[in-house]
Motif scaffolding. Structure first.
Motif, PDB file in Angstrom:
ATOM      1  N   MET A  92       0.855  -1.156   0.000  1.00 33.79           N
ATOM      2  CA  MET A  92       0.000   0.000   0.000  1.00 33.79           C
ATOM      3  C   MET A  92       0.904   1.221   0.000  1.00 33.79           C
ATOM      4  N   ARG A  93       0.567   2.175  -0.829  1.00 32.97           N
ATOM      5  CA  ARG A  93       1.345   3.408  -0.932  1.00 32.97           C
ATOM      6  C   ARG A  93       0.474   4.572  -0.490  1.00 32.97           C
ATOM      7  N   TYR A  94       1.043   5.394   0.397  1.00 35.65           N
ATOM      8  CA  TYR A  94       0.307   6.521   0.958  1.00 35.65           C
ATOM      9  C   TYR A  94       0.806   7.831   0.364  1.00 35.65           C
ATOM     10  N   TRP A  95      -0.133   8.749   0.124  1.00 38.55           N
ATOM     11  CA  TRP A  95       0.201  10.070  -0.398  1.00 38.55           C
ATOM     12  C   TRP A  95      -0.352  11.149   0.532  1.00 38.55           C
ATOM     13  N   GLU A 144       5.013   3.813   2.363  1.00 36.89           N
ATOM     14  CA  GLU A 144       4.378   2.575   1.928  1.00 36.89           C
ATOM     15  C   GLU A 144       4.642   1.445   2.905  1.00 36.89           C
ATOM     16  N   GLU A 145       3.803   0.421   2.802  1.00 36.50           N
ATOM     17  CA  GLU A 145       3.981  -0.785   3.603  1.00 36.50           C
ATOM     18  C   GLU A 145       3.267  -1.931   2.895  1.00 36.50           C
ATOM     19  N   THR A 146       3.589  -3.143   3.317  1.00 37.94           N
ATOM     20  CA  THR A 146       3.086  -4.331   2.646  1.00 37.94           C
ATOM     21  C   THR A 146       2.043  -5.049   3.500  1.00 37.94           C
ATOM     22  N   PHE A 147       0.977  -5.445   2.847  1.00 38.13           N
ATOM     23  CA  PHE A 147      -0.079  -6.254   3.447  1.00 38.13           C
ATOM     24  C   PHE A 147      -0.397  -7.381   2.458  1.00 38.13           C
ATOM     25  N   THR A 148      -1.058  -8.408   2.932  1.00 39.68           N
ATOM     26  CA  THR A 148      -1.537  -9.484   2.064  1.00 39.68           C
ATOM     27  C   THR A 148      -3.048  -9.543   2.197  1.00 39.68           C
ATOM     28  N   ALA A 149      -3.754  -9.324   1.084  1.00 42.05           N
ATOM     29  CA  ALA A 149      -5.218  -9.325   1.092  1.00 42.05           C
ATOM     30  C   ALA A 149      -5.723  -9.724  -0.285  1.00 42.05           C
ATOM     31  N   SER A 150      -6.921 -10.290  -0.324  1.00 38.90           N
ATOM     32  CA  SER A 150      -7.485 -10.729  -1.604  1.00 38.90           C
ATOM     33  C   SER A 150      -8.425  -9.698  -2.222  1.00 38.90           C
ATOM     34  N   THR A 151      -8.957  -8.779  -1.394  1.00 37.50           N
ATOM     35  CA  THR A 151      -9.821  -7.718  -1.918  1.00 37.50           C
ATOM     36  C   THR A 151      -9.433  -6.388  -1.268  1.00 37.50           C
ATOM     37  N   LEU A 152      -9.866  -5.318  -1.878  1.00 38.17           N
ATOM     38  CA  LEU A 152      -9.605  -4.002  -1.307  1.00 38.17           C
ATOM     39  C   LEU A 152     -10.280  -3.876   0.053  1.00 38.17           C
ATOM     40  N   SER A 153     -11.444  -4.431   0.209  1.00 38.35           N
ATOM     41  CA  SER A 153     -12.143  -4.397   1.494  1.00 38.35           C
ATOM     42  C   SER A 153     -11.312  -5.080   2.583  1.00 38.35           C
ATOM     43  N   ASP A 154     -10.768  -6.249   2.279  1.00 36.97           N
ATOM     44  CA  ASP A 154      -9.916  -6.961   3.241  1.00 36.97           C
ATOM     45  C   ASP A 154      -8.684  -6.135   3.598  1.00 36.97           C
ATOM     46  N   LEU A 155      -8.084  -5.540   2.591  1.00 32.59           N
ATOM     47  CA  LEU A 155      -6.888  -4.731   2.812  1.00 32.59           C
ATOM     48  C   LEU A 155      -7.193  -3.539   3.716  1.00 32.59           C
ATOM     49  N   LEU A 156      -8.264  -2.842   3.432  1.00 26.25           N
ATOM     50  CA  LEU A 156      -8.607  -1.671   4.230  1.00 26.25           C
ATOM     51  C   LEU A 156      -8.930  -2.049   5.673  1.00 26.25           C
ATOM     52  N   GLU A 157      -9.538  -3.206   5.867  1.00 26.24           N
ATOM     53  CA  GLU A 157      -9.813  -3.663   7.232  1.00 26.24           C
ATOM     54  C   GLU A 157      -8.508  -3.923   7.982  1.00 26.24           C
ATOM     55  N   GLN A 158      -7.526  -4.503   7.319  1.00 29.82           N
ATOM     56  CA  GLN A 158      -6.213  -4.727   7.945  1.00 29.82           C
ATOM     57  C   GLN A 158      -5.558  -3.405   8.324  1.00 29.82           C
ATOM     58  N   VAL A 159      -5.647  -2.430   7.430  1.00 28.93           N
ATOM     59  CA  VAL A 159      -5.053  -1.122   7.704  1.00 28.93           C
ATOM     60  C   VAL A 159      -5.775  -0.458   8.875  1.00 28.93           C
ATOM     61  N   LEU A 193      -8.367   7.603   5.745  1.00 27.82           N
ATOM     62  CA  LEU A 193      -8.859   6.441   4.994  1.00 27.82           C
ATOM     63  C   LEU A 193     -10.329   6.594   4.631  1.00 27.82           C
ATOM     64  N   ALA A 194     -11.112   7.118   5.552  1.00 26.99           N
ATOM     65  CA  ALA A 194     -12.558   7.250   5.340  1.00 26.99           C
ATOM     66  C   ALA A 194     -12.903   8.203   4.207  1.00 26.99           C
ATOM     67  N   ARG A 195     -12.034   9.169   3.932  1.00 24.50           N
ATOM     68  CA  ARG A 195     -12.374  10.151   2.899  1.00 24.50           C
ATOM     69  C   ARG A 195     -11.496  10.059   1.650  1.00 24.50           C
ATOM     70  N   SER A 196     -10.640   9.040   1.581  1.00 29.99           N
ATOM     71  CA  SER A 196      -9.714   8.900   0.455  1.00 29.99           C
ATOM     72  C   SER A 196     -10.318   8.128  -0.703  1.00 29.99           C
ATOM     73  N   SER A 197      -9.706   8.329  -1.861  1.00 33.15           N
ATOM     74  CA  SER A 197      -9.992   7.482  -3.016  1.00 33.15           C
ATOM     75  C   SER A 197      -8.790   6.553  -3.194  1.00 33.15           C
ATOM     76  N   PHE A 198      -8.951   5.538  -4.029  1.00 38.95           N
ATOM     77  CA  PHE A 198      -7.917   4.520  -4.152  1.00 38.95           C
ATOM     78  C   PHE A 198      -7.631   4.199  -5.611  1.00 38.95           C
ATOM     79  N   PRO A 246     -17.796  -1.205  -5.284  1.00 40.29           N
ATOM     80  CA  PRO A 246     -17.744  -1.702  -3.907  1.00 40.29           C
ATOM     81  C   PRO A 246     -16.380  -2.331  -3.623  1.00 40.29           C
ATOM     82  N   HIS A 247     -15.807  -1.991  -2.491  1.00 37.88           N
ATOM     83  CA  HIS A 247     -14.452  -2.436  -2.178  1.00 37.88           C
ATOM     84  C   HIS A 247     -14.341  -3.950  -2.074  1.00 37.88           C
TER      85      HIS A 247
END
Length: 81
Positions: free
Chosen positions: A1-4, A15-30, A44-49, A60-61
């Motif tokens: 994941m890369r942050y701006w 940036e940092e590394t996560f392992t997830a199968s969907t964007l929803s899963d990834l965002l929950e980990q973050v 996170l709540a107001r960002s686009s991806f 839908p994520h």
């Protein structure tokens, strides 16, 4: 994941590394990782991806599938015009 911008400032890293199968899963980990960081959760709540340089838009994520090695970019709202 890369942050701006504000996401980078709130996370304290670019940036940092996560392992997830969907964007929803990834965002929950973050969200879990930054649970006590109100600034990061707000960003996170107001960002686009972007997923591999493709805007997620209004999809839908849980429908945005991620592949190993793909980059998800967090784009907070930018000021200006």
């Amino acid at each position: 994941m890369r942050y701006w911008a504000a996401a980078k400032a709130a996370a304290g890293r670019h940036e940092e590394t996560f392992t997830a199968s969907t964007l929803s899963d990834l965002l929950e980990q973050v969200r879990q990782k930054y649970e006590g960081n109100a600034a990061m959760l707000a960003v996170l709540a107001r960002s686009s991806f972007l997923v591999n340089a493709t805007p997620v838009g209004v999809r839908p994520h849980h429908e945005v599938v991620l592949e190993p090695g793909w980059i998800v970019e967090v784009l907070p709202p930018f000021a200006g015009g």
